[in-house]
Design a protein around this motif. Structure first.
Motif, PDB file in Angstrom:
ATOM      1  N   SER A  28       0.717  -1.264   0.186  1.00  0.00           N
ATOM      2  CA  SER A  28      -0.108  -0.155  -0.054  1.00  0.00           C
ATOM      3  C   SER A  28       0.967   1.104  -0.059  1.00  0.00           C
ATOM      4  O   SER A  28       1.975   1.091   0.507  1.00  0.00           O
ATOM      5  CB  SER A  28      -0.924  -0.128   1.160  1.00  0.00           C
ATOM      6  N   ALA A  29       0.466   2.195  -0.754  1.00  0.00           N
ATOM      7  CA  ALA A  29       1.319   3.634  -0.789  1.00  0.00           C
ATOM      8  C   ALA A  29       1.546   4.197   0.601  1.00  0.00           C
ATOM      9  O   ALA A  29       0.632   4.198   1.684  1.00  0.00           O
ATOM     10  CB  ALA A  29       0.595   4.518  -1.737  1.00  0.00           C
ATOM     11  N   ALA A  30       2.803   4.355   1.188  1.00  0.00           N
ATOM     12  CA  ALA A  30       3.089   4.755   2.297  1.00  0.00           C
ATOM     13  C   ALA A  30       2.713   6.252   2.222  1.00  0.00           C
ATOM     14  O   ALA A  30       2.785   7.177   1.481  1.00  0.00           O
ATOM     15  CB  ALA A  30       4.536   4.941   2.331  1.00  0.00           C
ATOM     16  N   GLU A  31       2.033   6.732   3.510  1.00  0.00           N
ATOM     17  CA  GLU A  31       1.333   7.860   3.489  1.00  0.00           C
ATOM     18  C   GLU A  31       2.522   8.940   3.775  1.00  0.00           C
ATOM     19  O   GLU A  31       3.382   8.671   4.541  1.00  0.00           O
ATOM     20  CB  GLU A  31       0.570   7.922   4.786  1.00  0.00           C
ATOM     21  N   LYS A  32       2.375   9.989   3.132  1.00  0.00           N
ATOM     22  CA  LYS A  32       3.451  11.146   3.309  1.00  0.00           C
ATOM     23  C   LYS A  32       2.744  12.209   4.142  1.00  0.00           C
ATOM     24  O   LYS A  32       1.538  12.329   4.250  1.00  0.00           O
ATOM     25  CB  LYS A  32       3.732  11.786   1.944  1.00  0.00           C
ATOM     26  N   LYS A  33       3.605  12.934   4.535  1.00  0.00           N
ATOM     27  CA  LYS A  33       3.023  14.042   5.400  1.00  0.00           C
ATOM     28  C   LYS A  33       3.539  15.504   5.166  1.00  0.00           C
ATOM     29  O   LYS A  33       5.148  15.616   4.791  1.00  0.00           O
ATOM     30  CB  LYS A  33       3.331  13.902   7.076  1.00  0.00           C
ATOM     31  N   LEU A  34       3.085  16.540   5.091  1.00  0.00           N
ATOM     32  CA  LEU A  34       3.601  17.864   4.793  1.00  0.00           C
ATOM     33  C   LEU A  34       3.515  18.748   6.051  1.00  0.00           C
ATOM     34  O   LEU A  34       2.291  18.858   6.567  1.00  0.00           O
ATOM     35  CB  LEU A  34       2.778  18.568   3.671  1.00  0.00           C
ATOM     36  N   THR A  35       4.659  19.235   6.560  1.00  0.00           N
ATOM     37  CA  THR A  35       4.576  19.879   7.731  1.00  0.00           C
ATOM     38  C   THR A  35       4.743  21.497   7.497  1.00  0.00           C
ATOM     39  O   THR A  35       5.379  21.806   6.470  1.00  0.00           O
ATOM     40  CB  THR A  35       5.323  19.205   8.918  1.00  0.00           C
ATOM     41  N   GLY A  36       4.642  22.077   8.643  1.00  0.00           N
ATOM     42  CA  GLY A  36       4.913  23.615   8.481  1.00  0.00           C
ATOM     43  C   GLY A  36       4.272  24.375   9.576  1.00  0.00           C
ATOM     44  O   GLY A  36       3.758  23.648  10.788  1.00  0.00           O
ATOM     45  N   GLU A  37       4.207  25.796   9.518  1.00  0.00           N
ATOM     46  CA  GLU A  37       3.630  26.601  10.635  1.00  0.00           C
ATOM     47  C   GLU A  37       2.977  27.680   9.855  1.00  0.00           C
ATOM     48  O   GLU A  37       3.343  27.950   8.655  1.00  0.00           O
ATOM     49  CB  GLU A  37       4.368  27.059  11.416  1.00  0.00           C
ATOM     50  N   VAL A  38       1.873  28.173  10.715  1.00  0.00           N
ATOM     51  CA  VAL A  38       0.981  29.486   9.991  1.00  0.00           C
ATOM     52  C   VAL A  38       1.454  30.757  11.033  1.00  0.00           C
ATOM     53  O   VAL A  38       1.344  30.358  12.298  1.00  0.00           O
ATOM     54  CB  VAL A  38      -0.294  29.119   9.878  1.00  0.00           C
ATOM     55  N   THR A  39       1.528  31.795  10.515  1.00  0.00           N
ATOM     56  CA  THR A  39       1.885  32.998  11.244  1.00  0.00           C
ATOM     57  C   THR A  39       1.104  34.125  10.397  1.00  0.00           C
ATOM     58  O   THR A  39       0.759  34.143   9.334  1.00  0.00           O
ATOM     59  CB  THR A  39       3.182  33.038  11.576  1.00  0.00           C
ATOM     60  N   TYR A  40       1.434  35.341  11.116  1.00  0.00           N
ATOM     61  CA  TYR A  40       1.031  36.607  10.550  1.00  0.00           C
ATOM     62  C   TYR A  40       1.921  37.540  11.193  1.00  0.00           C
ATOM     63  O   TYR A  40       2.349  37.446  12.118  1.00  0.00           O
ATOM     64  CB  TYR A  40      -0.651  36.815  10.747  1.00  0.00           C
ATOM     65  N   ARG A  41       1.812  38.838  10.545  1.00  0.00           N
ATOM     66  CA  ARG A  41       2.674  39.874  10.930  1.00  0.00           C
ATOM     67  C   ARG A  41       2.256  40.685  12.349  1.00  0.00           C
ATOM     68  O   ARG A  41       2.721  41.312  12.960  1.00  0.00           O
ATOM     69  CB  ARG A  41       3.060  40.855   9.782  1.00  0.00           C
ATOM     70  N   GLU A  42       0.664  40.790  12.176  1.00  0.00           N
ATOM     71  CA  GLU A  42       0.102  41.650  13.350  1.00  0.00           C
ATOM     72  C   GLU A  42       0.387  41.163  14.599  1.00  0.00           C
ATOM     73  O   GLU A  42       0.355  39.909  15.026  1.00  0.00           O
ATOM     74  CB  GLU A  42      -1.497  41.802  12.936  1.00  0.00           C
ATOM     75  N   ARG A  43       0.603  42.007  15.621  1.00  0.00           N
ATOM     76  CA  ARG A  43       0.763  41.765  17.067  1.00  0.00           C
ATOM     77  C   ARG A  43      -0.470  41.630  17.804  1.00  0.00           C
ATOM     78  O   ARG A  43      -0.537  42.346  18.776  1.00  0.00           O
ATOM     79  CB  ARG A  43       1.892  42.751  17.626  1.00  0.00           C
ATOM     80  N   ALA A 103      -4.451  28.596   3.427  1.00  0.00           N
ATOM     81  CA  ALA A 103      -4.896  28.587   4.613  1.00  0.00           C
ATOM     82  C   ALA A 103      -5.654  29.629   5.003  1.00  0.00           C
ATOM     83  O   ALA A 103      -5.709  30.962   4.412  1.00  0.00           O
ATOM     84  CB  ALA A 103      -3.529  28.587   5.845  1.00  0.00           C
ATOM     85  N   ARG A 104      -6.444  29.653   5.983  1.00  0.00           N
ATOM     86  CA  ARG A 104      -7.352  30.638   6.473  1.00  0.00           C
ATOM     87  C   ARG A 104      -7.741  30.508   7.833  1.00  0.00           C
ATOM     88  O   ARG A 104      -7.635  29.424   8.559  1.00  0.00           O
ATOM     89  CB  ARG A 104      -8.516  30.965   5.779  1.00  0.00           C
ATOM     90  N   LEU A 112     -10.662  35.816   9.420  1.00  0.00           N
ATOM     91  CA  LEU A 112      -9.753  36.789  10.119  1.00  0.00           C
ATOM     92  C   LEU A 112      -8.325  37.065   9.370  1.00  0.00           C
ATOM     93  O   LEU A 112      -8.149  38.063   9.054  1.00  0.00           O
ATOM     94  CB  LEU A 112      -9.386  36.374  11.595  1.00  0.00           C
ATOM     95  N   PHE A 113      -7.781  35.791   8.932  1.00  0.00           N
ATOM     96  CA  PHE A 113      -6.582  35.864   8.380  1.00  0.00           C
ATOM     97  C   PHE A 113      -6.682  34.896   7.192  1.00  0.00           C
ATOM     98  O   PHE A 113      -7.541  34.181   7.064  1.00  0.00           O
ATOM     99  CB  PHE A 113      -5.402  35.448   9.274  1.00  0.00           C
ATOM    100  N   THR A 114      -5.898  35.165   5.825  1.00  0.00           N
ATOM    101  CA  THR A 114      -6.147  34.365   4.744  1.00  0.00           C
ATOM    102  C   THR A 114      -4.767  34.503   4.197  1.00  0.00           C
ATOM    103  O   THR A 114      -4.072  35.239   4.042  1.00  0.00           O
ATOM    104  CB  THR A 114      -7.306  34.492   3.913  1.00  0.00           C
ATOM    105  N   LEU A 133       0.123  34.899   6.622  1.00  0.00           N
ATOM    106  CA  LEU A 133      -1.241  35.236   6.407  1.00  0.00           C
ATOM    107  C   LEU A 133      -1.434  36.540   6.558  1.00  0.00           C
ATOM    108  O   LEU A 133      -0.748  37.292   6.904  1.00  0.00           O
ATOM    109  CB  LEU A 133      -2.557  34.320   7.273  1.00  0.00           C
ATOM    110  N   LYS A 134      -2.604  37.142   5.797  1.00  0.00           N
ATOM    111  CA  LYS A 134      -2.847  38.458   5.659  1.00  0.00           C
ATOM    112  C   LYS A 134      -4.260  38.865   6.350  1.00  0.00           C
ATOM    113  O   LYS A 134      -5.115  37.734   6.112  1.00  0.00           O
ATOM    114  CB  LYS A 134      -2.765  39.060   4.198  1.00  0.00           C
TER     115      LYS A 134
END
Length: 255
Positions: A28-43, A103-104, A112-114, A133-134
């Motif tokens: 069976s096809a081995a499942e792959k994973k895409l990882t990362g993180e989401v952020t935005y510039r506003e404090r 992403a949103r 809120l962000f997208t 995100l903006k």
């Protein structure tokens, strides 16, 4: 007699053994994973009930909706940077096709962000991704006066990204007509505007042929117009979003 019995067993077993050896092992096809993180510039902090949605999409066909290859929803989202992990079937990734992350962040369905630009990725290279995100424009009373009669220059098309040349335009009239000059052809459509809702249909155009990349931009423009669900005018910009509040078109007011 014994020789015949031995011959039977020897030559009778050979096909059986060959048959057993020839059966392919089930995999069976081995499942792959895409990882990362989401952020935005506003404090600013996210509300406790904020939801993050991240999608890995095949955006190869400009004249067709993006195909979702994998997605992840994080509830509650927490605070940025928000880590994500999308599982997908690697056999769904085809050579020569274009993939992107989108992403949103929403609260009770309110955007809120997208992502407002194309974040292209190679899903199989294993590199962690960072999505910036903006902030979405705040919900205000729709300014239909600013929408009508203004010529808008197209700046961003979903599935293509930011475009500058060839210059393309969009215009909405109060009589329910819309249209403009596309990357290649002059086009025309109908527009129904109610509050901040907008629906664009009956899209037609002249039939000139241009370079393949220009025609791809035009197909993406017409496809995005057909998915228009809401709009927002602010500071000389027009944003059009789809039914999921994802910005699919962005325009600058022509001088």
């Amino acid at each position: 007699m014994l020789d015949r019995i031995a011959e039977f067993f020897i030559f009778g077993l050979v096909p059986l053994l060959v048959g057993v050896l020839a059966v392919p092992e089930l995999t069976s096809a081995a499942e792959k994973k895409l990882t990362g993180e989401v952020t935005y510039r506003e404090r600013i902090a996210l509300p406790p009930d904020a939801v993050l949605s991240v999608e890995l999409a095949d955006i190869s066909l400009a004249d067709a909706p993006a195909t979702i290859v994998g997605q992840r929803k994080i509830v509650p989202a927490g605070q940025v940077p928000i880590k994500f992990e999308i599982s997908f079937d690697p056999t769904a990734i085809k050579p020569g096709r274009t993939y992107a992350l989108q992403a949103r962040i929403t609260v009770d369905g309110r955007l809120l962000f997208t992502t407002d630009t194309r974040h292209q990725v190679d899903p199989l290279d294993g590199k962690p991704q960072i999505l910036v995100l903006k902030m979405a424009a705040p919900a205000t009373e729709p300014d239909t006066a600013a929408l009508y009669g203004q010529s808008w220059l197209i700046e961003y098309i979903d599935g293509i990204g930011v475009i500058a040349e060839p210059q393309a335009t969009f215009r909405v009239g109060e009589a329910g007509k819309a249209g403009g000059k596309g990357p290649c052809n002059t086009y025309f459509a109908t527009a129904t505007v109610e509050g901040n809702k907008i629906a664009i249909g009956d899209i037609g155009s002249t039939k000139m042929a241009c370079a393949p990349d220009v025609m791809a931009q035009e197909r993406a423009l017409f496809n995005a117009l057909g998915k228009a669900a809401s709009y927002h005018v602010d500071a000389g910009k027009l944003l059009i979003a789809d039914k999921d509040d994802r910005v699919i078109l962005r325009f600058n007011a022509a001088s």
